[in-house]
Scaffold this active site. Structure first.
Site, mmCIF file in Angstrom:
data_model
loop_
_atom_site.group_PDB
_atom_site.id
_atom_site.type_symbol
_atom_site.label_atom_id
_atom_site.label_comp_id
_atom_site.label_asym_id
_atom_site.label_seq_id
_atom_site.Cartn_x
_atom_site.Cartn_y
_atom_site.Cartn_z
ATOM 1 C CG HIS A 95 -1.997 1.011 1.145
ATOM 2 N ND1 HIS A 95 -1.760 2.351 1.349
ATOM 3 C CD2 HIS A 95 -3.309 0.899 0.836
ATOM 4 C CE1 HIS A 95 -2.894 3.012 1.175
ATOM 5 N NE2 HIS A 95 -3.846 2.163 0.855
ATOM 6 C CD GLU A 167 -5.317 1.509 -3.321
ATOM 7 O OE1 GLU A 167 -6.494 1.676 -2.968
ATOM 8 O OE2 GLU A 167 -4.384 1.474 -2.521
HETATM 9 C C1 PEP Z 1 -6.713 3.265 0.103
HETATM 10 O O1 PEP Z 1 -6.009 3.804 0.953
HETATM 11 O O2 PEP Z 1 -6.442 2.138 -0.342
HETATM 12 C C2 PEP Z 1 -7.872 4.009 -0.371
HETATM 13 C C3 PEP Z 1 -8.444 3.603 -1.469
HETATM 14 O O3 PEP Z 1 -8.235 5.061 0.401
HETATM 15 P P1 PEP Z 1 -9.402 6.118 0.085
HETATM 16 O O4 PEP Z 1 -10.594 5.342 -0.392
HETATM 17 O O5 PEP Z 1 -9.659 6.806 1.389
HETATM 18 O O6 PEP Z 1 -8.873 7.037 -0.958
#
Ligand code: PEP
Length: 258
Positions: A95, A167
């Site tokens: 992450h 992400e």
């Molecule tokens: C994450 O940290 O994996 C994430 C998707 O956070 P958020 O939905 O708060 O952006």
């Protein structure tokens, strides 16, 4: 066909009261799902507590991290066998908050990914670019580097039945999801890259998107054919928001798949 996997990442949030108050509502919505499934990543100390609540349900447990050692003198760490012992199914690996705040590099993350997979749990590999890298048009290069760090030390088979969560770092916690076309382009690119090495492995991977998803902005995500799950941070901490997000995903998936 695999169910659409919605992972709630609670990060460093929640307590016993939060779990007691909300878990039955999550169990209730879970009972109505046919096309989606829910998994929860609570802070470590609450995993076992949640395990007792979720024992007879199809909601799976996710760990937010793992140590690279299986046992020994590693104060403060949690091993893969401990996670297996308490019924964890998935582990979030790499992450961006761990890459940034805990200085985890690609090589270290690759070791965690391999250890998790080899021990029968399913790694959720988070990949994505910073704002600066995006500006420099380096998104694809960064994502491929993150994947190649694993392929450098292991055969592509290690990706069989795993999860890759795209992400974009700049989207996480920003309140703004990435542009749908860009998400689609990046995920297609990654899928194609793995497919060029082994198509069967590529087909077995679940691709998720994560970054500021909430109930009001997920609709367009379902246009993306290659997405089969979501990683949800902030929106999973407000139960009404999370439940309506899950309901919307279920409705969309039922339309797409029936
Ligand atoms: C994450 O940290 O994996 C994430 C998707 O956070 P958020 O939905 O708060 O952006």
């Amino acid at each position: 066909m695999k169910k659409f996997l919605i992972v709630a990442n609670w990060k460093l949030n929640g307590n016993l009261n939060f779990i007691d108050k909300n878990i039955n509502l999550i169990k209730k919505i879970n009972n109505l799902l046919h096309y989606c499934k829910i998994a929860i990543a609570p802070p470590y100390v609450y995993i076992y507590y949640l395990h007792n609540y979720l024992k007879n349900t199809s909601i799976n447990l996710v760990a937010q991290n793992i140590d690279i050692h299986e046992k020994g003198s590693f104060t403060g760490e949690i091993s893969i066998n401990m996670l297996k012992d308490i019924g964890v199914k998935y582990v979030i690996i790499g992450h961006s908050e761990r890459r940034i705040n805990h200085y985890e590099n690609n090589n270290f993350i690759a070791k965690k990914f391999i250890l998790t997979k080899k021990n029968g749990l399913i790694p959720i590999l988070c990949i994505g670019e910073t704002k600066e890298e995006k500006k420099q048009n380096k998104t694809e290069k960064i994502c491929i580097n993150q994947i190649n760090s694993i392929l450098k030390i292991c055969e592509v088979n290690i990706f069989y039945n795993t999860i890759i969560a795209y992400e974009p770092i700049w989207a996480i916690g920003s309140g703004k999801i990435a542009n749908i076309n860009e998400i689609e382009k990046t995920i297609n690119f990654i899928k194609k890259y793995i497919s060029s090495i082994n198509q069967k492995i590529s087909e077995s991977i679940i691709f998720q998107y994560g970054g500021s998803i909430d109930k009001d902005n997920i609709n367009n995500l379902f246009q993306i054919k290659n997405i089969n799950g979501l990683l949800v941070g902030k929106a999973s901490l407000t139960i009404e928001n999370f439940i309506s997000l899950v309901k919307k995903a279920e409705k969309k998936m039922s339309l797409l798949r029936s």
